[in-house]
Write a protein that holds these residues in place. Structure first.
Motif, short mmCIF file in Angstrom:
data_model
loop_
_atom_site.label_atom_id
_atom_site.label_comp_id
_atom_site.label_asym_id
_atom_site.label_seq_id
_atom_site.Cartn_x
_atom_site.Cartn_y
_atom_site.Cartn_z
N ILE A 213 0.40 3.90 -1.37
CA ILE A 213 -0.52 3.38 -2.39
C ILE A 213 0.18 2.19 -3.04
N ASN A 214 -0.50 1.04 -3.10
CA ASN A 214 0.19 -0.14 -3.61
C ASN A 214 -0.72 -1.03 -4.44
N ILE A 215 -0.09 -1.81 -5.31
CA ILE A 215 -0.77 -2.82 -6.12
C ILE A 215 0.00 -4.12 -5.92
N VAL A 216 -0.69 -5.16 -5.51
CA VAL A 216 -0.04 -6.42 -5.16
C VAL A 216 -0.41 -7.51 -6.16
N ASN A 217 0.62 -8.23 -6.62
CA ASN A 217 0.42 -9.40 -7.47
C ASN A 217 1.34 -10.51 -6.95
N GLU A 218 0.77 -11.47 -6.26
CA GLU A 218 1.56 -12.55 -5.65
C GLU A 218 2.29 -13.40 -6.67
N LYS A 219 1.88 -13.35 -7.96
CA LYS A 219 2.51 -14.15 -8.99
C LYS A 219 3.81 -13.51 -9.52
N SER A 220 4.02 -12.25 -9.18
CA SER A 220 5.23 -11.55 -9.62
C SER A 220 6.15 -11.33 -8.43
N THR A 221 7.45 -11.48 -8.65
CA THR A 221 8.42 -11.29 -7.57
C THR A 221 9.10 -9.93 -7.66
N GLU A 222 8.67 -9.08 -8.63
CA GLU A 222 9.28 -7.76 -8.79
C GLU A 222 8.37 -6.68 -8.23
N LEU A 223 8.98 -5.73 -7.54
CA LEU A 223 8.27 -4.56 -7.01
C LEU A 223 8.86 -3.31 -7.66
N LYS A 224 8.00 -2.44 -8.20
CA LYS A 224 8.44 -1.18 -8.77
C LYS A 224 7.98 -0.05 -7.85
N VAL A 225 8.91 0.84 -7.54
CA VAL A 225 8.70 1.87 -6.52
C VAL A 225 8.70 3.26 -7.16
N PHE A 226 7.70 4.08 -6.80
CA PHE A 226 7.52 5.42 -7.36
C PHE A 226 7.43 6.44 -6.23
N GLU A 227 7.62 7.70 -6.61
CA GLU A 227 7.46 8.79 -5.64
C GLU A 227 6.02 9.26 -5.57
N ALA A 228 5.31 9.31 -6.70
CA ALA A 228 3.98 9.93 -6.75
C ALA A 228 2.97 9.03 -7.46
N ASN A 229 1.71 9.19 -7.08
CA ASN A 229 0.64 8.35 -7.60
C ASN A 229 0.44 8.51 -9.11
N ILE A 230 0.41 9.76 -9.57
CA ILE A 230 0.15 9.99 -10.99
C ILE A 230 1.33 9.53 -11.84
N ASP A 231 2.53 9.52 -11.26
CA ASP A 231 3.67 8.94 -11.97
C ASP A 231 3.50 7.44 -12.14
N LEU A 232 3.00 6.77 -11.12
CA LEU A 232 2.71 5.34 -11.24
C LEU A 232 1.68 5.09 -12.34
N MET A 233 0.59 5.86 -12.35
CA MET A 233 -0.43 5.70 -13.37
C MET A 233 0.14 5.96 -14.76
N SER A 234 1.00 6.97 -14.88
CA SER A 234 1.61 7.31 -16.17
C SER A 234 2.52 6.19 -16.65
N TYR A 235 3.30 5.63 -15.74
CA TYR A 235 4.20 4.52 -16.06
C TYR A 235 3.41 3.34 -16.63
N MET A 236 2.30 3.00 -15.98
CA MET A 236 1.48 1.88 -16.45
C MET A 236 0.88 2.18 -17.82
N ASP A 237 0.53 3.44 -18.04
CA ASP A 237 -0.02 3.83 -19.33
C ASP A 237 1.03 3.70 -20.43
N ILE A 238 2.25 4.09 -20.13
CA ILE A 238 3.33 4.03 -21.13
C ILE A 238 3.79 2.60 -21.37
N LYS A 239 4.02 1.88 -20.28
CA LYS A 239 4.65 0.55 -20.37
C LYS A 239 3.64 -0.59 -20.53
N GLY A 240 2.38 -0.33 -20.19
CA GLY A 240 1.39 -1.41 -20.21
C GLY A 240 1.67 -2.47 -19.17
#
Length: 351
Positions: A213-240
């Motif tokens: 499962i991935n989200i791509v933004n060509e304008k950013s050069t950083e990739l953040k890697v997670f183990e689980a989908n809901i952890d990714l969603m939680s991270y975005m909720d916390i960090k914005g």
């Protein structure tokens, strides 16, 4: 059983890490002795040598049940047959049952192959589960009420990214992994009924495990890697964080990361946001025998970093931290989680 799976494949299935398998299905193994684990959810369970388990009866001193990874899947994970359990274990290791079984057949029937053409079996057809018509009420209720996510984040995955929907038949969450052309190559399901004691996770048959499962933004050069989908969603909720590229491995192996970097060469920095547990820390930092992901990708020229949950509050992953942060509620641990990040960071510096 052996009529369908070769002895080699059965033996390979039984090499699966039982603690990692338990974590994949939502359980929380706890270290209670030398190479001995229990489960936070079932403290009568004992896992030995990461391959076998027993469950001791509370009524007496006798063994109630136990066995191999196959028995564990059937007793605790809702897998209904030995056949399905073996296939699940092989797929968990990233092994294509069809390919391996076909290779064994060729070796066993070489003489027949010389006499006439043998056609290999076709891979399972990749067909996405039918979506629930109308609104995804069960999915939204589970993600918001049980997992603590905001409606904004759920809407983002469902409506904007279109990589999440609710399955019609069983009301599972279905997450979609797309290739660089936007074609769905991978799909995984997550049950919404674990509030009632049932836990279900499983990949859709025929998917390509080189994608995640991935989200791509060509304008950013950083990739953040997670183990689980809901952890990714939680991270975005916390960090914005809606800016960086993101990838869910669905495991601690890095096949999807290799593919993502191949498809998206604009990435310069990789930040690993994995769990603060034995499996997650071992994957990131490695040990004396094998380099971790940080070192592996640093040697390939990438800038690498980690971003894990704060230490000392008993949270293993980003969803637990989200619940802790938003609700201040007990996440169900009877003992503080070990500070794996400090331990593995120290080992890495000493090598």
């Amino acid at each position: 059983m052996s009529e369908y799976f070769s002895e080699e494949l059965i033996a390979q299935a039984k090499e699966t890490s039982l603690t990692q398998l338990a974590e994949y299905y939502g359980y929380h193994p706890r270290h209670v002795g030398n190479r001995l684990y229990t489960l936070a959810e079932h403290d009568s369970v004992r896992i030995y040598n990461d391959r076998t388990w027993y469950r001791w009866s509370r009524a007496g001193n006798g063994k109630e049940s136990g066995g191999s990874q196959i028995d564990f899947l059937m007793q605790f994970c809702g897998v209904e047959s030995v056949h399905a359990a073996i296939q699940t274990l092989l797929e968990f290791q990233g092994i294509s049952v069809e390919d391996r079984q076909w290779k064994n057949t060729l070796n066993e029937k070489a003489a027949i192959h010389q006499a006439g053409e043998i056609k290999p079996r076709e891979h399972a057809e990749f067909v996405l589960p039918e979506a629930m018509p109308g609104t995804y009420r069960r999915a939204y209720a589970y993600l918001i009420k049980t997992r603590g996510l905001s409606q904004q984040i759920v809407d983002y995955f469902v409506r904007d990214l279109k990589i999440l929907y609710e399955e019609k038949e069983h009301h599972n969450l279905v997450f979609l992994g797309k290739d660089k052309d936007g074609i769905v190559r991978y799909a995984t399901k997550r049950g919404t009924a674990d509030i009632y004691g049932k836990k279900y996770r499983g990949d859709v048959a025929g998917n390509d495990k080189n994608y995640g499962i991935n989200i791509v933004n060509e304008k950013s050069t950083e990739l953040k890697v997670f183990e689980a989908n809901i952890d990714l969603m939680s991270y975005m909720d916390i960090k914005g964080d809606f800016e960086s590229n993101k990838l869910v491995l669905g495991m601690t192996a890095d096949n999807p990361l290799v593919q993502f970097l191949k498809d998206h060469p604009h990435i310069k920095k990789i930040t690993f946001c994995m769990d603060n547990d034995e499996a997650g820390m071992l994957a990131m930092f490695g040990n004396e025998e094998k380099a971790g992901l940080l070192k592996k990708y640093e040697m390939q020229g990438y800038e690498t970093d980690t971003d894990t949950v704060p230490q000392g509050i008993g949270c293993k992953d980003w969803n637990e931290y989200l619940i802790y942060k938003k609700n201040g509620q007990d996440i169900g641990r009877t003992e503080p989680i070990e500070n794996h990040q400090v331990e593995y960071s120290r080992k890495r510096k000493c090598r």
